[in-house]
Design a protein around this motif. Structure first.
Motif, PDB file in Angstrom:
ATOM      1  N   MET A 114       0.848  -1.197   0.000  1.00 58.34           N
ATOM      2  CA  MET A 114       0.000   0.000   0.000  1.00 58.34           C
ATOM      3  C   MET A 114       0.882   1.244   0.000  1.00 58.34           C
ATOM      4  N   ARG A 115       0.562   2.176  -0.882  1.00 58.18           N
ATOM      5  CA  ARG A 115       1.246   3.460  -0.933  1.00 58.18           C
ATOM      6  C   ARG A 115       0.192   4.540  -0.757  1.00 58.18           C
ATOM      7  N   ALA A 116       0.368   5.399   0.254  1.00 60.03           N
ATOM      8  CA  ALA A 116      -0.645   6.400   0.556  1.00 60.03           C
ATOM      9  C   ALA A 116       0.022   7.698   0.981  1.00 60.03           C
ATOM     10  N   SER A 117      -0.676   8.812   0.714  1.00 56.24           N
ATOM     11  CA  SER A 117      -0.187  10.127   1.112  1.00 56.24           C
ATOM     12  C   SER A 117      -1.245  10.813   1.965  1.00 56.24           C
ATOM     13  N   PHE A 118      -0.795  11.567   2.956  1.00 56.75           N
ATOM     14  CA  PHE A 118      -1.685  12.368   3.797  1.00 56.75           C
ATOM     15  C   PHE A 118      -0.857  13.509   4.367  1.00 56.75           C
ATOM     16  N   ALA A 119      -1.509  14.679   4.483  1.00 60.44           N
ATOM     17  CA  ALA A 119      -0.789  15.880   4.908  1.00 60.44           C
ATOM     18  C   ALA A 119       0.473  16.000   4.045  1.00 60.44           C
ATOM     19  N   ASP A 120       1.658  16.127   4.655  1.00 57.76           N
ATOM     20  CA  ASP A 120       2.900  16.181   3.877  1.00 57.76           C
ATOM     21  C   ASP A 120       3.686  14.883   3.996  1.00 57.76           C
ATOM     22  N   VAL A 121       2.971  13.779   4.275  1.00 57.28           N
ATOM     23  CA  VAL A 121       3.597  12.489   4.548  1.00 57.28           C
ATOM     24  C   VAL A 121       3.255  11.501   3.435  1.00 57.28           C
ATOM     25  N   THR A 122       4.241  10.677   3.061  1.00 57.98           N
ATOM     26  CA  THR A 122       4.020   9.554   2.146  1.00 57.98           C
ATOM     27  C   THR A 122       4.396   8.271   2.863  1.00 57.98           C
ATOM     28  N   PHE A 123       3.485   7.323   2.858  1.00 59.44           N
ATOM     29  CA  PHE A 123       3.688   6.013   3.486  1.00 59.44           C
ATOM     30  C   PHE A 123       3.740   4.975   2.375  1.00 59.44           C
ATOM     31  N   ASP A 124       4.829   4.217   2.321  1.00 58.49           N
ATOM     32  CA  ASP A 124       4.987   3.163   1.309  1.00 58.49           C
ATOM     33  C   ASP A 124       5.190   1.842   2.041  1.00 58.49           C
ATOM     34  N   GLY A 125       4.119   1.045   2.115  1.00 55.26           N
ATOM     35  CA  GLY A 125       4.175  -0.197   2.862  1.00 55.26           C
ATOM     36  C   GLY A 125       5.079  -1.232   2.239  1.00 55.26           C
ATOM     37  N   ASP A 126       5.072  -1.339   0.903  1.00 55.93           N
ATOM     38  CA  ASP A 126       5.893  -2.349   0.240  1.00 55.93           C
ATOM     39  C   ASP A 126       7.373  -2.033   0.363  1.00 55.93           C
ATOM     40  N   ALA A 127       7.727  -0.765   0.182  1.00 51.86           N
ATOM     41  CA  ALA A 127       9.134  -0.367   0.300  1.00 51.86           C
ATOM     42  C   ALA A 127       9.547  -0.124   1.743  1.00 51.86           C
ATOM     43  N   ARG A 128       8.557  -0.146   2.658  1.00 57.84           N
ATOM     44  CA  ARG A 128       8.809   0.075   4.087  1.00 57.84           C
ATOM     45  C   ARG A 128       9.524   1.409   4.297  1.00 57.84           C
ATOM     46  N   ARG A 129       8.903   2.460   3.732  1.00 63.87           N
ATOM     47  CA  ARG A 129       9.468   3.791   3.860  1.00 63.87           C
ATOM     48  C   ARG A 129       8.390   4.799   4.206  1.00 63.87           C
ATOM     49  N   VAL A 130       8.767   5.780   5.011  1.00 64.22           N
ATOM     50  CA  VAL A 130       7.909   6.917   5.318  1.00 64.22           C
ATOM     51  C   VAL A 130       8.725   8.174   5.074  1.00 64.22           C
ATOM     52  N   SER A 131       8.125   9.143   4.402  1.00 66.18           N
ATOM     53  CA  SER A 131       8.804  10.415   4.200  1.00 66.18           C
ATOM     54  C   SER A 131       7.859  11.546   4.568  1.00 66.18           C
ATOM     55  N   ARG A 132       8.444  12.650   5.011  1.00 69.52           N
ATOM     56  CA  ARG A 132       7.670  13.822   5.388  1.00 69.52           C
ATOM     57  C   ARG A 132       8.290  15.030   4.703  1.00 69.52           C
ATOM     58  N   ALA A 133       7.500  15.704   3.875  1.00 64.59           N
ATOM     59  CA  ALA A 133       7.997  16.825   3.079  1.00 64.59           C
ATOM     60  C   ALA A 133       9.212  16.408   2.268  1.00 64.59           C
ATOM     61  N   GLY A 134       9.204  15.154   1.806  1.00 61.35           N
ATOM     62  CA  GLY A 134      10.277  14.643   0.968  1.00 61.35           C
ATOM     63  C   GLY A 134      11.472  14.101   1.712  1.00 61.35           C
ATOM     64  N   ALA A 135      11.518  14.263   3.037  1.00 59.32           N
ATOM     65  CA  ALA A 135      12.654  13.787   3.834  1.00 59.32           C
ATOM     66  C   ALA A 135      12.304  12.460   4.493  1.00 59.32           C
ATOM     67  N   PRO A 136      13.240  11.499   4.536  1.00 56.93           N
ATOM     68  CA  PRO A 136      12.949  10.210   5.167  1.00 56.93           C
ATOM     69  C   PRO A 136      12.613  10.371   6.654  1.00 56.93           C
ATOM     70  N   VAL A 137      11.683   9.571   7.112  1.00 54.03           N
ATOM     71  CA  VAL A 137      11.283   9.547   8.521  1.00 54.03           C
ATOM     72  C   VAL A 137      11.602   8.169   9.083  1.00 54.03           C
ATOM     73  N   HIS A 138      12.284   8.125  10.221  1.00 50.69           N
ATOM     74  CA  HIS A 138      12.611   6.831  10.828  1.00 50.69           C
ATOM     75  C   HIS A 138      11.523   6.427  11.815  1.00 50.69           C
ATOM     76  N   LEU A 139      11.028   5.209  11.631  1.00 45.92           N
ATOM     77  CA  LEU A 139      10.119   4.585  12.593  1.00 45.92           C
ATOM     78  C   LEU A 139      10.652   3.199  12.912  1.00 45.92           C
ATOM     79  N   THR A 140      10.514   2.789  14.166  1.00 43.67           N
ATOM     80  CA  THR A 140      10.876   1.423  14.506  1.00 43.67           C
ATOM     81  C   THR A 140       9.924   0.464  13.794  1.00 43.67           C
ATOM     82  N   PRO A 141      10.317  -0.803  13.610  1.00 40.94           N
ATOM     83  CA  PRO A 141       9.437  -1.734  12.885  1.00 40.94           C
ATOM     84  C   PRO A 141       8.028  -1.834  13.464  1.00 40.94           C
TER      85      PRO A 141
END
Length: 213
Positions: A1-28
């Motif tokens: 699943m790839r979804a965007s909200f506010a200034d955030v992009t969540f990419d479930g398959d690539a296991r990546r989150v970015s905010r305003a284009g910058a990577p965001v670190h989240l624990t698993p």
């Protein structure tokens, strides 16, 4: 699943989150919880359902879930109130309240795979962790494999592997991986006692015929 909200992009398959284009670190676990809340929106998800999804068969206190929600809110710049991304449902659980734009995955003529016996693991663009924990992108359930054993980074047609300080080491063929090693189609990767084969297809792939068994 790839979804965007506010200034955030969540990419479930690539296991990546970015905010305003910058990577965001989240624990698993925090990443998994964010994905669960987005998937179930607008429904609220109970604390029990979260526990069963993130810690199946393991008892954890409510404080563990609250810590994950706090981590997500901090990483995404989310606060409380009517405009909060994650709403607390008192006495029940949490709900994802922000409008979400689901995005179709861009078509790709490339396919990076790891083959372990009869199992095939697609590799997403970006980092892919190989390990024994269930949250790993490539889950290898063998005692000789470390929890986070190695990482394959995919960028276009290129994939390279690095060892993550594993207990039993990583090899590509007979070569120990002491620094990043570029992978070639058909390379055998050895992680502890586990052998997998890296496959790369530049066009629509057929099922691989070579096995790591």
């Amino acid at each position: 699943m790839r979804a965007s909200f506010a200034d955030v992009t969540f990419d479930g398959d690539a296991r990546r989150v970015s905010r305003a284009g910058a990577p965001v670190h989240l624990t698993p676990k925090a990443f998994a919880l964010l994905g669960l809340l987005i998937e179930k929106r607008p429904a609220a998800v109970s604390r029990l359902a979260i526990q069963e999804k993130l810690w199946p068969g393991v008892f954890v206190t409510e404080g563990n879930i609250d810590s994950l929600v706090k981590e997500i809110r901090k990483a995404l710049g989310d606060g409380h109130g009517p405009n909060a991304l994650i709403r607390t449902v008192h006495g029940f659980g949490f709900a994802f309240d922000a409008p979400v734009r689901e995005e179709a995955e861009p078509p790709s003529a490339r396919s990076h795979l790891l083959v372990w016996g009869a199992q095939t693991f697609p590799l997403a663009e970006g980092p892919n962790v190989l390990g024994r924990v269930r949250e790993a992108n490539v889950w290898l359930g063998h005692d000789s494999v470390s929890r986070a054993h190695a990482r394959v980074f995919v960028a276009g047609d290129r994939a390279e592997i690095v060892d993550l300080g594993s207990r039993n080491g990583t090899r590509v063929g007979e070569r120990p991986v002491r620094e990043a090693v570029v992978l070639r189609d058909g390379d055998e990767i050895v992680l502890g006692c586990v052998r997998v084969v890296y496959r790369f297809f530049a066009a629509s792939p057929s099922m691989p015929t070579r096995s790591a068994g």
